[in-house]
Design a protein around this motif. Structure first.
Motif, PDB file in Angstrom:
ATOM      1  N   TYR A 260      -2.206   1.296   4.789  1.00  0.00           N
ATOM      2  CA  TYR A 260      -3.042   0.547   4.235  1.00  0.00           C
ATOM      3  C   TYR A 260      -2.376  -0.959   4.101  1.00  0.00           C
ATOM      4  O   TYR A 260      -2.989  -1.993   4.422  1.00  0.00           O
ATOM      5  N   GLY A 261      -1.030  -1.054   3.735  1.00  0.00           N
ATOM      6  CA  GLY A 261      -0.629  -2.559   3.940  1.00  0.00           C
ATOM      7  C   GLY A 261      -0.514  -2.960   5.207  1.00  0.00           C
ATOM      8  O   GLY A 261      -0.738  -4.040   5.438  1.00  0.00           O
ATOM      9  N   LEU A 262       0.006  -2.135   6.323  1.00  0.00           N
ATOM     10  CA  LEU A 262      -0.138  -2.858   7.373  1.00  0.00           C
ATOM     11  C   LEU A 262      -1.392  -3.234   7.927  1.00  0.00           C
ATOM     12  O   LEU A 262      -1.789  -4.440   8.453  1.00  0.00           O
ATOM     13  N   ALA A 263      -2.462  -2.646   7.624  1.00  0.00           N
ATOM     14  CA  ALA A 263      -3.852  -2.830   8.114  1.00  0.00           C
ATOM     15  C   ALA A 263      -4.291  -4.088   7.473  1.00  0.00           C
ATOM     16  O   ALA A 263      -5.040  -4.938   8.001  1.00  0.00           O
ATOM     17  N   ASN A 264      -3.817  -4.545   6.154  1.00  0.00           N
ATOM     18  CA  ASN A 264      -4.221  -5.718   5.475  1.00  0.00           C
ATOM     19  C   ASN A 264      -3.194  -6.864   5.406  1.00  0.00           C
ATOM     20  O   ASN A 264      -3.303  -7.632   4.602  1.00  0.00           O
ATOM     21  N   GLY A 265      -2.076  -6.571   5.962  1.00  0.00           N
ATOM     22  CA  GLY A 265      -1.066  -7.450   6.040  1.00  0.00           C
ATOM     23  C   GLY A 265      -0.197  -7.627   4.589  1.00  0.00           C
ATOM     24  O   GLY A 265       0.384  -8.764   4.524  1.00  0.00           O
ATOM     25  N   ASN A 266      -0.333  -6.562   3.970  1.00  0.00           N
ATOM     26  CA  ASN A 266       0.357  -6.562   2.650  1.00  0.00           C
ATOM     27  C   ASN A 266       1.672  -5.946   2.577  1.00  0.00           C
ATOM     28  O   ASN A 266       1.668  -4.717   2.841  1.00  0.00           O
ATOM     29  N   TRP A 267       2.607  -6.738   2.844  1.00  0.00           N
ATOM     30  CA  TRP A 267       4.256  -6.556   3.289  1.00  0.00           C
ATOM     31  C   TRP A 267       4.751  -5.451   2.016  1.00  0.00           C
ATOM     32  O   TRP A 267       5.602  -4.610   2.370  1.00  0.00           O
ATOM     33  N   GLN A 268       4.254  -5.975   0.968  1.00  0.00           N
ATOM     34  CA  GLN A 268       5.029  -5.508  -0.400  1.00  0.00           C
ATOM     35  C   GLN A 268       4.588  -3.860  -0.481  1.00  0.00           C
ATOM     36  O   GLN A 268       5.311  -3.136  -0.765  1.00  0.00           O
ATOM     37  N   PHE A 269       3.078  -3.659  -0.322  1.00  0.00           N
ATOM     38  CA  PHE A 269       2.625  -2.212  -0.095  1.00  0.00           C
ATOM     39  C   PHE A 269       3.388  -1.511   0.964  1.00  0.00           C
ATOM     40  O   PHE A 269       3.869  -0.329   0.687  1.00  0.00           O
ATOM     41  N   PHE A 270       3.426  -2.239   1.927  1.00  0.00           N
ATOM     42  CA  PHE A 270       4.019  -1.475   3.158  1.00  0.00           C
ATOM     43  C   PHE A 270       5.598  -0.987   2.804  1.00  0.00           C
ATOM     44  O   PHE A 270       5.639   0.359   3.135  1.00  0.00           O
ATOM     45  N   PHE A 271       6.416  -1.912   2.631  1.00  0.00           N
ATOM     46  CA  PHE A 271       7.850  -1.523   2.346  1.00  0.00           C
ATOM     47  C   PHE A 271       7.965  -0.816   0.995  1.00  0.00           C
ATOM     48  O   PHE A 271       8.837   0.175   0.958  1.00  0.00           O
ATOM     49  N   GLY A 272       7.049  -0.798  -0.062  1.00  0.00           N
ATOM     50  CA  GLY A 272       7.260  -0.116  -1.206  1.00  0.00           C
ATOM     51  C   GLY A 272       6.977   1.287  -1.006  1.00  0.00           C
ATOM     52  O   GLY A 272       7.374   2.134  -1.454  1.00  0.00           O
TER      53      GLY A 272
ATOM     54  N   ALA B  78      -0.572   3.521  -7.116  1.00  0.00           N
ATOM     55  CA  ALA B  78       0.557   4.623  -7.570  1.00  0.00           C
ATOM     56  C   ALA B  78       1.854   4.954  -6.501  1.00  0.00           C
ATOM     57  O   ALA B  78       2.893   5.241  -6.772  1.00  0.00           O
ATOM     58  N   ARG B  79       1.437   4.487  -5.278  1.00  0.00           N
ATOM     59  CA  ARG B  79       2.156   4.762  -4.160  1.00  0.00           C
ATOM     60  C   ARG B  79       3.043   3.670  -3.693  1.00  0.00           C
ATOM     61  O   ARG B  79       3.591   3.778  -2.451  1.00  0.00           O
ATOM     62  N   THR B  80       3.075   2.712  -4.286  1.00  0.00           N
ATOM     63  CA  THR B  80       3.738   1.342  -3.925  1.00  0.00           C
ATOM     64  C   THR B  80       5.134   1.352  -4.281  1.00  0.00           C
ATOM     65  O   THR B  80       5.870   0.349  -3.927  1.00  0.00           O
ATOM     66  N   GLY B  81       5.834   2.065  -4.865  1.00  0.00           N
ATOM     67  CA  GLY B  81       6.934   2.250  -5.420  1.00  0.00           C
ATOM     68  C   GLY B  81       7.503   3.472  -6.014  1.00  0.00           C
ATOM     69  O   GLY B  81       6.923   4.086  -6.769  1.00  0.00           O
ATOM     70  N   PRO B  82       8.704   3.980  -5.621  1.00  0.00           N
ATOM     71  CA  PRO B  82       9.111   5.169  -6.452  1.00  0.00           C
ATOM     72  C   PRO B  82       9.645   4.957  -7.847  1.00  0.00           C
ATOM     73  O   PRO B  82      10.126   3.708  -8.245  1.00  0.00           O
ATOM     74  N   ASN B  83       9.773   6.033  -8.566  1.00  0.00           N
ATOM     75  CA  ASN B  83      10.572   5.894  -9.747  1.00  0.00           C
ATOM     76  C   ASN B  83      11.386   7.202  -9.838  1.00  0.00           C
ATOM     77  O   ASN B  83      11.610   7.874  -8.779  1.00  0.00           O
ATOM     78  N   LEU B  84      12.121   7.370 -10.995  1.00  0.00           N
ATOM     79  CA  LEU B  84      13.294   8.311 -11.297  1.00  0.00           C
ATOM     80  C   LEU B  84      12.406   9.690 -11.096  1.00  0.00           C
ATOM     81  O   LEU B  84      13.287  10.573 -10.563  1.00  0.00           O
TER      82      LEU B  84
END
Length: 542
Positions: A255-267, A205-211
């Motif tokens: 969490y994204g940094l630790a697991n190499g998930n850049w989509q999670f990191f930037f979102g 739920a914290r991987t991207g913002p909404n309105l």
């Protein structure tokens, strides 16, 4: 009589007494001119004694009221009435009166520095929030947000920009950078060593913002700075910390940094940036509205330079905020329109198994509609496309995936899930097994449906056949129509339609001859129903 020597309060008491007892008052008015001075003095003393408790008990709210409070004065002047309405509304919504400006500035400045205890409190809150996200515990996440000191530097930046205090802005930015760095490092270390690597709904739920995140950040920050200007930090600030949710996005980025998930990191970082910008923007607006003292400089050139820098900073805060807000509004409108189109146009066919996926990352937003159980004809697709304009959509916004493309798309989704599932492949294996099971069940279901349809098609119209036989072959008492297969050594050789005939025992019948005629009659019936298809037809006697 001498009325100028009468005490005003006595006159007021007398008037009130006359209102309560009108008949007695009328009588007194008619005879007051005839009363001697001594009697008038006694009357005044009596009335004064009756109302002396109103003056001696020290309660100012018990004083007698002059005039009639039940009468309402209505101003017939429209312009004055409108002015009074606006004045009332201004007094109602204004929060300038009673603002503790000096106290607010002091509290914000004290909350900026991240040294010593603040650093440890921040690290502890990050660990607590990470555990809550890792275990999908909402209560733990809320607890972490309550103890987080991240709001301090953000409000400091807003105060500095709003008051042209460049030094405060620099100090706030420096401490904000330290706080973000410590938070990311702490979350990174936690998710690096934790044995739990699965993706939870709270993390996702914290991987991207909404309105809604934009509104929450702005109005949450607004409530925080308004409460701070009143010195009411104990009740409102904890609620603001929970609502604006600064901690979970930072932990998700770790969490994204630790697991190499850049989509999670930037979102998650994008969500944190939006929260920060709108909290800062709300602080700037309130600081300017409350007319906090602007920082002045002795050198006019320096003051002009500082004003230019402050204006640029305000521009850098407001423009991205407006741009992000506009983008989120457009995404929300597209999502609602596409959802309504799918529900009102495509899903009206209840036989379709419809899945949807939104892609809002490109220049043109798209929605993929996947039909997993059925392939619709081109004519139906054209009917769907024709209705897109009704929902402010175009063909570029819609992608229909069906038939052979479904397997390819599902494989892409599974590969995407495997890549986003980080270092653990357990979740991917489970999904694959379930997907294979679902495929097998879908195939079995399709085969059963096909068999049922074939059986329905192979059903002979027994009523028509029976009425024809009864009309032309009165020697036949009853018939049974059967369909089946001929098998040998576990091998199906042919499809068979059989007619079992029962003749009347009292009649002599050439059964072989009649059976042949009945066989031909059955073939004609099957041919009319398109059921013959080189099937064998046999007639038996019961």
């Amino acid at each position: 009589m001498n009325e100028e020597n009468i005490d005003p309060k006595d006159e007021q008491n007398k008037a009130q007494n006359e209102e309560n007892t009108p008949n007695e008052g009328a009588a007194e008015n008619t005879s007051s001119s005839d009363q001697p001075k001594d009697e008038l003095h006694e009357e005044k003393q009596r009335r004064k004694k009756a109302f002396e408790h109103l003056y001696d008990n020290g309660n100012k709210y018990d004083d007698p009221i002059e005039g009639d409070p039940t009468k309402i004065n209505i101003n017939t002047d429209v312009r004055e009435g409108i002015k009074s309405i606006f004045s009332f509304l201004k007094e109602t919504v204004s929060f300038q009166d009673g603002a503790d400006i000096n106290g607010t500035i002091k509290n914000i400045r004290e909350g900026i520095n991240f040294v010593g205890p603040n650093v440890w409190v921040l690290m502890c809150s990050i660990v607590v929030a990470s555990v809550g996200l890792n275990t999908n515990s909402v209560a733990v996440i809320i607890g972490a947000m309550l103890i987080s000191p991240l709001m301090g530097p953000i409000r400091g930046m807003g105060l500095g920009v709003g008051t042209n205090d460049i030094k405060l802005i620099i100090d706030s930015l420096k401490n904000f950078g330290v706080a973000v760095g410590i938070s990311l490092l702490t979350a990174y270390i936690y998710f690096l060593i934790t044995p739990l690597h699965g993706l939870t709904p709270e993390l996702e739920a914290r991987t991207g913002p909404n309105l809604m995140d934009v509104f929450i950040a702005f109005f949450g920050g607004l409530a925080g700075i308004i409460a701070a200007s009143r010195g009411d930090n104990n009740t409102v600030i904890p609620g603001v910390a929970i609502a604006t949710a600064l901690m979970p996005p930072l932990c998700t980025a770790g969490y994204g940094l630790a697991n190499g998930n850049w989509q999670f990191f930037f979102g998650a970082s994008y969500l944190f940036l939006i929260n920060t910008l709108f909290i800062c923007l709300s602080t700037i607006l309130v600081v300017r509205y409350l007319k906090f003292p602007i920082r002045h400089f002795i050198n006019p050139k320096v003051e002009k330079k500082v004003k230019v820098v402050s204006t640029v900073l305000i521009f850098l805060v407001i423009v991205p905020s407006v741009y992000l807000f506009y983008g989120k509004v457009q995404e929300t409108i597209f999502t609602e329109n596409a959802t309504n189109f799918i529900r009102n146009v495509i899903e009206t066919d209840e036989t379709l198994d419809v899945n949807q996926k939104f892609d809002l990352t490109g220049e043109i937003p798209k929605v993929e509609v996947i039909l997993t159980n059925k392939t619709v004809p081109e004519s139906t697709l054209q009917v769907w496309y024709a209705q897109l304009r009704t929902y402010n959509l175009s063909e570029n916004n819609l992608s229909i995936i069906q038939g052979e493309d479904v397997d390819r798309k599902l494989k892409e989704y599974l590969d995407e899930f495997k890549n986003s599932n980080l270092s653990s492949g357990a979740g991917y294996d489970v999904i694959m097994k379930k997907d294979e099971l679902i495929r097998d069940l879908n195939i079995q279901n399709a085969n059963l449906k096909s068999s049922i349809e074939n059986l329905k098609k192979q059903k002979v119209n027994a009523a028509t056949l029976a009425s024809t036989i009864a009309l032309h072959y009165p020697e036949v008492e009853s018939i049974e129509v059967l369909s089946g297969v001929q098998a040998q050594n576990e091998t199906v050789k042919d499809t068979i339609f059989a007619l079992a005939v029962h003749y009347y025992d009292t009649l002599e019948v050439d059964k072989l001859q009649v059976n042949e005629k009945l066989r031909k009659q059955l073939e004609i019936q099957l041919k009319d129903q398109n059921l013959l298809n080189n099937c064998k037809v046999k007639v038996y006697n019961q």
